[in-house]
Design a protein around this motif. Structure first.
Motif, PDB file in Angstrom:
ATOM      1  N   ASP A 188      41.909  54.889  61.543  1.00 52.92           N
ATOM      2  CA  ASP A 188      41.280  55.546  62.683  1.00 52.92           C
ATOM      3  C   ASP A 188      40.583  54.447  63.479  1.00 52.92           C
ATOM      4  O   ASP A 188      39.460  54.051  63.170  1.00 52.92           O
ATOM      5  N   ARG A 193      36.887  54.396  64.985  1.00 49.33           N
ATOM      6  CA  ARG A 193      35.692  54.301  64.151  1.00 49.33           C
ATOM      7  C   ARG A 193      35.496  52.875  63.651  1.00 49.33           C
ATOM      8  O   ARG A 193      36.467  52.192  63.303  1.00 49.33           O
ATOM      9  N   SER A 251      38.233  54.164  58.045  1.00 50.04           N
ATOM     10  CA  SER A 251      38.644  55.564  57.955  1.00 50.04           C
ATOM     11  C   SER A 251      40.158  55.626  58.104  1.00 50.04           C
ATOM     12  O   SER A 251      40.736  54.886  58.914  1.00 50.04           O
ATOM     13  N   LEU A 272      43.597  58.104  58.774  1.00 47.13           N
ATOM     14  CA  LEU A 272      44.127  59.357  59.284  1.00 47.13           C
ATOM     15  C   LEU A 272      45.482  59.607  58.636  1.00 47.13           C
ATOM     16  O   LEU A 272      46.299  58.681  58.513  1.00 47.13           O
ATOM     17  N   ALA A 282      45.938  62.965  66.329  1.00 45.58           N
ATOM     18  CA  ALA A 282      46.192  61.972  65.280  1.00 45.58           C
ATOM     19  C   ALA A 282      47.685  61.759  65.071  1.00 45.58           C
ATOM     20  O   ALA A 282      48.139  60.622  64.887  1.00 45.58           O
ATOM     21  N   ARG A 339      41.186  63.224  57.753  1.00 46.20           N
ATOM     22  CA  ARG A 339      40.515  61.937  57.937  1.00 46.20           C
ATOM     23  C   ARG A 339      39.792  61.617  56.640  1.00 46.20           C
ATOM     24  O   ARG A 339      38.998  62.418  56.153  1.00 46.20           O
TER      25      ARG A 339
END
Length: 210
Positions: A44, A47, A51, A53, A118, A157
Motif C-alpha cells: 500500500d 502509507r 502495509s 493490499l 486496490a 489490508r
C-alpha cells in the motif's frame, strides 16, 4: 521461522521483496485447523508504514476465518539448491539459499469501493511491463466488467504486527566460495537460478569483505 539477525532484511529490502514477488501464501489458524490460500499482494504505497493490499475470492474469506484472528502472509523470493561440489573446500555439505518474509497481523477488510481501488492499483502495477498495458478501469467496458466481478472478492489490508525475514545467501562463506556459488547459479547447470545469483551479487557488493 526462527529469527536470525545474520540473515535479517532491512525495511527497504523487505519492500523490494514484496514489489518483485507479488505472489504470496496466506495462512490462518481456524476452528477447522490450519488453512492456506494463494493470492497476489502489493504494498500500500499510500502509507508510510509497511502495509500489504490483497484480496481473496469468495468464499475464501470464510475458509480463512477473516475478521476472527491473525493472518500470516508469506512472501518468497528467489531460492535454490547449493551443491557442496561448488565450494571447493572440505568438509562441505549442501544447503538451500533463499529469501522469504513472514508478515502476520489481523487484516482489515476493505469496503467494496476500497477493494475496487486496490484491485485497480494492483492490475495497473502488474501491467506496467506489458508492451501495451491494459489498466483495469481505463476502458469503460473493462471497468463495468471489473466492477461486476469484484463483488466476488474481498479486499484486505494487512499492517503486520509481527515481521520475520530471512535472506540466507551464503553470508557465512568466504568471498571466493560465494563467487563460485554465484557463478554456478548464474550458469546453465541443473540448479541454475539466475534471480538467486543476482540477489547474491547484490549482497556481495554490500559486503565489506568484498
Amino acid at each position: 521461522m526462527r529469527t536470525n539477525p545474520d540473515y535479517a532484511m532491512d525495511p527497504a529490502d523487505l519492500k523490494r521483496l514484496v514489489r518483485e514477488n507479488p505472489w504470496a501464501t496466506l495462512v490462518a489458524a481456524t476452528s477447522a485447523g490450519l488453512v492456506a490460500s494463494h493470492y497476489p499482494v502489493m504494498l500500500d504505497e499510500t502509507r508510510e508504514e509497511l502495509s500489504l493490499l490483497t484480496h481473496v475470492g469468495r468464499p475464501d474469506e470464510e475458509v480463512l476465518g477473516l475478521g476472527s484472528g491473525e493472518l500470516l502472509v508469506i512472501v518468497a523470493g528467489p531460492h535454490g539448491y547449493v551443491s557442496p561440489s561448488w565450494y571447493g573446500t572440505s568438509p562441505a555439505v549442501p544447503t538451500w539459499n533463499f529469501v522469504v518474509a513472514h508478515l502476520a497481523g489481523v487484516p482489515e477488510v476493505l469496503s467494496a469501493e476500497q477493494n475496487l481501488v486496490a484491485l485497480a492499483a494492483m492490475v495497473d502495477h502488474l501491467e506496467l511491463p506489458v508492451v501495451s498495458p491494459r489498466p483495469l478501469l481505463a476502458d469503460p467496458v473493462d471497468a463495468a466488467y471489473a466492477r461486476r466481478i469484484s463483488a466476488g472478492t474481498v479486499g484486505l489490508r494487512l499492517t503486520p504486527t509481527r515481521v520475520t525475514t530471512k535472506a540466507k545467501l551464503s553470508q557465512d562463506k568466504p568471498p571466493e566460495v560465494v563467487q563460485r556459488v554465484i557463478a554456478e547459479l548464474g550458469g546453465s547447470g541443473p540448479y541454475a537460478a539466475p534471480a538467486l545469483a543476482a540477489e547474491m551479487r547484490r549482497v556481495r557488493a554490500e559486503d565489506p569483505r568484498g
